[in-house]
Design a protein around this motif. Structure first.
Motif, PDB file in Angstrom:
ATOM      1  N   ALA A  78      31.971   3.186  -3.101  1.00 39.28           N
ATOM      2  CA  ALA A  78      31.423   2.131  -2.077  1.00 39.28           C
ATOM      3  C   ALA A  78      30.188   1.603  -2.584  1.00 39.28           C
ATOM      4  CB  ALA A  78      31.574   2.917  -0.755  1.00 39.28           C
ATOM      5  N   CYS A  79      29.138   2.724  -2.958  1.00 41.20           N
ATOM      6  CA  CYS A  79      28.082   2.114  -3.108  1.00 41.20           C
ATOM      7  C   CYS A  79      27.775   1.219  -4.648  1.00 41.20           C
ATOM      8  CB  CYS A  79      27.096   3.501  -3.459  1.00 41.20           C
ATOM      9  SG  CYS A  79      26.817   4.095  -1.979  1.00 41.20           S
ATOM     10  N   ASP A  80      28.687   1.713  -5.613  1.00 43.08           N
ATOM     11  CA  ASP A  80      28.889   0.893  -6.858  1.00 43.08           C
ATOM     12  C   ASP A  80      29.237  -0.318  -6.462  1.00 43.08           C
ATOM     13  OD1 ASP A  80      28.686   0.881  -9.656  1.00 43.08           O
ATOM     14  OD2 ASP A  80      30.981   0.351  -9.366  1.00 43.08           O
ATOM     15  N   TRP A  81      30.463  -0.571  -5.640  1.00 43.38           N
ATOM     16  CA  TRP A  81      30.868  -1.737  -5.101  1.00 43.38           C
ATOM     17  C   TRP A  81      29.898  -2.812  -4.676  1.00 43.38           C
ATOM     18  CZ3 TRP A  81      35.663  -4.056  -6.217  1.00 43.38           C
ATOM     19  CH2 TRP A  81      35.869  -4.999  -5.370  1.00 43.38           C
ATOM     20  N   VAL A  82      29.344  -2.101  -3.554  1.00 41.39           N
ATOM     21  CA  VAL A  82      28.288  -2.874  -2.851  1.00 41.39           C
ATOM     22  C   VAL A  82      27.207  -3.194  -3.872  1.00 41.39           C
ATOM     23  CG1 VAL A  82      26.993  -1.132  -1.724  1.00 41.39           C
ATOM     24  CG2 VAL A  82      27.228  -3.382  -0.696  1.00 41.39           C
ATOM     25  N   LEU A  83      26.525  -2.460  -4.770  1.00 41.31           N
ATOM     26  CA  LEU A  83      25.543  -2.703  -5.444  1.00 41.31           C
ATOM     27  C   LEU A  83      25.913  -4.040  -6.538  1.00 41.31           C
ATOM     28  CD1 LEU A  83      22.665  -2.338  -6.920  1.00 41.31           C
ATOM     29  CD2 LEU A  83      23.960  -0.690  -8.509  1.00 41.31           C
ATOM     30  N   ARG A  84      27.137  -3.812  -6.997  1.00 39.42           N
ATOM     31  CA  ARG A  84      27.690  -5.006  -7.921  1.00 39.42           C
ATOM     32  C   ARG A  84      27.516  -6.421  -7.011  1.00 39.42           C
ATOM     33  NH1 ARG A  84      31.577  -3.657 -12.133  1.00 39.42           N
ATOM     34  NH2 ARG A  84      31.424  -1.274 -12.702  1.00 39.42           N
ATOM     35  N   SER A  85      28.124  -6.289  -5.664  1.00 42.67           N
ATOM     36  CA  SER A  85      27.800  -7.637  -5.111  1.00 42.67           C
ATOM     37  C   SER A  85      26.152  -7.907  -4.859  1.00 42.67           C
ATOM     38  CB  SER A  85      28.320  -7.253  -3.477  1.00 42.67           C
ATOM     39  OG  SER A  85      28.283  -8.194  -2.790  1.00 42.67           O
ATOM     40  N   ALA A  86      25.622  -7.250  -4.646  1.00 45.96           N
ATOM     41  CA  ALA A  86      24.021  -7.488  -4.839  1.00 45.96           C
ATOM     42  C   ALA A  86      23.602  -8.013  -6.102  1.00 45.96           C
ATOM     43  CB  ALA A  86      23.116  -6.249  -4.298  1.00 45.96           C
ATOM     44  N   LEU A  87      23.802  -7.357  -7.192  1.00 47.79           N
ATOM     45  CA  LEU A  87      23.421  -7.764  -8.477  1.00 47.79           C
ATOM     46  C   LEU A  87      24.081  -9.082  -8.778  1.00 47.79           C
ATOM     47  CD1 LEU A  87      23.848  -4.251 -10.330  1.00 47.79           C
ATOM     48  CD2 LEU A  87      21.767  -5.500  -9.643  1.00 47.79           C
ATOM     49  N   ILE A  88      25.352  -9.464  -8.222  1.00 44.85           N
ATOM     50  CA  ILE A  88      25.927 -10.606  -8.749  1.00 44.85           C
ATOM     51  C   ILE A  88      25.133 -11.898  -8.026  1.00 44.85           C
ATOM     52  CG2 ILE A  88      27.972 -12.226  -8.190  1.00 44.85           C
ATOM     53  CD1 ILE A  88      29.511  -9.691  -8.591  1.00 44.85           C
ATOM     54  N   GLN A  89      24.657 -11.581  -6.671  1.00 39.66           N
ATOM     55  CA  GLN A  89      23.929 -12.567  -6.028  1.00 39.66           C
ATOM     56  C   GLN A  89      22.561 -12.789  -6.831  1.00 39.66           C
ATOM     57  OE1 GLN A  89      23.269 -11.753  -1.884  1.00 39.66           O
ATOM     58  NE2 GLN A  89      21.951 -13.599  -1.504  1.00 39.66           N
ATOM     59  N   LEU A  90      21.989 -11.771  -7.102  1.00 41.17           N
ATOM     60  CA  LEU A  90      20.685 -11.852  -7.826  1.00 41.17           C
ATOM     61  C   LEU A  90      20.849 -12.533  -9.138  1.00 41.17           C
ATOM     62  CD1 LEU A  90      19.255  -8.200  -6.929  1.00 41.17           C
ATOM     63  CD2 LEU A  90      18.343 -10.466  -6.218  1.00 41.17           C
ATOM     64  N   GLN A  91      21.764 -12.174  -9.835  1.00 45.37           N
ATOM     65  CA  GLN A  91      22.174 -12.871 -11.040  1.00 45.37           C
ATOM     66  C   GLN A  91      22.331 -14.503 -10.820  1.00 45.37           C
ATOM     67  OE1 GLN A  91      25.209 -11.800 -14.379  1.00 45.37           O
ATOM     68  NE2 GLN A  91      26.297 -13.016 -13.032  1.00 45.37           N
ATOM     69  N   ASN A  92      23.088 -14.799  -9.995  1.00 44.48           N
ATOM     70  CA  ASN A  92      23.398 -16.271  -9.643  1.00 44.48           C
ATOM     71  C   ASN A  92      22.119 -16.807  -9.188  1.00 44.48           C
ATOM     72  OD1 ASN A  92      25.912 -15.686 -10.408  1.00 44.48           O
ATOM     73  ND2 ASN A  92      26.696 -15.525  -8.345  1.00 44.48           N
ATOM     74  N   THR A  93      21.382 -16.211  -8.333  1.00 42.59           N
ATOM     75  CA  THR A  93      19.926 -16.907  -7.755  1.00 42.59           C
ATOM     76  C   THR A  93      19.005 -17.105  -8.949  1.00 42.59           C
ATOM     77  OG1 THR A  93      20.260 -15.871  -5.694  1.00 42.59           O
ATOM     78  CG2 THR A  93      18.012 -16.587  -6.151  1.00 42.59           C
ATOM     79  N   ALA A  94      19.096 -16.086  -9.690  1.00 43.52           N
ATOM     80  CA  ALA A  94      17.918 -15.889 -11.100  1.00 43.52           C
ATOM     81  C   ALA A  94      18.367 -17.370 -12.048  1.00 43.52           C
ATOM     82  CB  ALA A  94      18.203 -14.898 -11.917  1.00 43.52           C
ATOM     83  N   LYS A  95      19.896 -17.396 -12.162  1.00 42.95           N
ATOM     84  CA  LYS A  95      20.124 -18.697 -13.113  1.00 42.95           C
ATOM     85  C   LYS A  95      19.882 -19.805 -12.402  1.00 42.95           C
ATOM     86  CE  LYS A  95      24.063 -17.457 -15.249  1.00 42.95           C
ATOM     87  NZ  LYS A  95      25.529 -17.192 -15.294  1.00 42.95           N
ATOM     88  N   LYS A  96      20.166 -19.934 -11.272  1.00 40.52           N
ATOM     89  CA  LYS A  96      19.900 -21.187 -10.685  1.00 40.52           C
ATOM     90  C   LYS A  96      18.275 -21.449 -10.527  1.00 40.52           C
ATOM     91  CE  LYS A  96      23.781 -21.211  -7.318  1.00 40.52           C
ATOM     92  NZ  LYS A  96      24.194 -20.883  -5.842  1.00 40.52           N
ATOM     93  N   LYS A  97      17.665 -20.548 -10.648  1.00 44.39           N
ATOM     94  CA  LYS A  97      15.810 -21.021 -10.618  1.00 44.39           C
ATOM     95  C   LYS A  97      15.534 -20.865 -12.017  1.00 44.39           C
ATOM     96  CE  LYS A  97      15.455 -20.688  -6.198  1.00 44.39           C
ATOM     97  NZ  LYS A  97      14.598 -21.569  -5.297  1.00 44.39           N
ATOM     98  N   GLY A  98      16.224 -20.868 -13.006  1.00 42.44           N
ATOM     99  CA  GLY A  98      15.541 -20.752 -14.424  1.00 42.44           C
ATOM    100  C   GLY A  98      15.116 -19.364 -14.845  1.00 42.44           C
ATOM    101  N   ALA A  99      15.344 -18.554 -14.153  1.00 38.13           N
ATOM    102  CA  ALA A  99      14.904 -16.953 -14.487  1.00 38.13           C
ATOM    103  C   ALA A  99      15.710 -16.465 -15.385  1.00 38.13           C
ATOM    104  CB  ALA A  99      14.502 -16.373 -13.346  1.00 38.13           C
ATOM    105  N   ASN A 100      15.675 -15.453 -16.344  1.00 38.41           N
ATOM    106  CA  ASN A 100      16.515 -14.452 -17.032  1.00 38.41           C
ATOM    107  C   ASN A 100      16.470 -12.968 -16.574  1.00 38.41           C
ATOM    108  OD1 ASN A 100      14.127 -14.138 -18.537  1.00 38.41           O
ATOM    109  ND2 ASN A 100      15.063 -14.857 -20.425  1.00 38.41           N
TER     110      ASN A 100
END
Length: 142
Positions: free
Chosen positions: A80-102
């Motif tokens: 359960a924790c791995d699943w929800v962490l992945r969801s959080a990381l996907i959101q952070l990854q997508n936000t970073a890419k939209k803002k020009g961060a790597n």
């Protein structure tokens, strides 16, 4: 009529018990989870994630928060924790890419707006039916 009252009372008690079920805290290995998510394609690898580390790269936006929940009914804490962490990381990854961060740096657990800083683990809260991970970090360009 009595049967309907008994059923309604039983359902109310069950919902109340589930709502008051234990909310256990788990501190799980962050880097292993990120590496596995990149390896299996959940994350694309274009954004790096760093726990509790300041001063890496140029900060583009600080204090970005993600607060994700998932159904944990019948799941082990690790699953359960791995699943929800992945969801959080996907959101952070997508936000970073939209803002020009790597990169997302200085990541801390941020459950109920309380910072928990670790250089190795993330905090996950799992109850009988819901698991949650909240993270806060800085978007950066390395």
């Amino acid at each position: 009529m009595l049967q309907k009252i008994i059923i309604a009372t039983t359902l109310t008690m069950a919902v109340t018990a589930a709502a008051q079920a234990a909310d256990d805290t788990y501190n799980l290995n962050f880097n292993e989870a990120v590496q596995q998510a990149v390896a299996d394609g959940t994350l694309d690898g274009s954004v790096k994630f760093y726990l509790a580390s300041k001063g890496r790269g140029k900060i583009i936006q600080s204090g970005v928060v993600t607060n994700k929940k998932t159904n944990s009914f019948g799941k082990s804490p690790e699953v359960a924790c791995d699943w929800v962490l992945r969801s959080a990381l996907i959101q952070l990854q997508n936000t970073a890419k939209k803002k020009g961060a790597n990169a997302v740096t200085n990541i801390v657990s941020y459950y109920k707006s309380k910072e928990t800083r670790s250089s190795t683990t993330y905090e996950c809260h799992k109850g009988a039916v819901i698991a949650g991970v909240a993270l806060k970090g800085d978007l950066a360009r390395l």
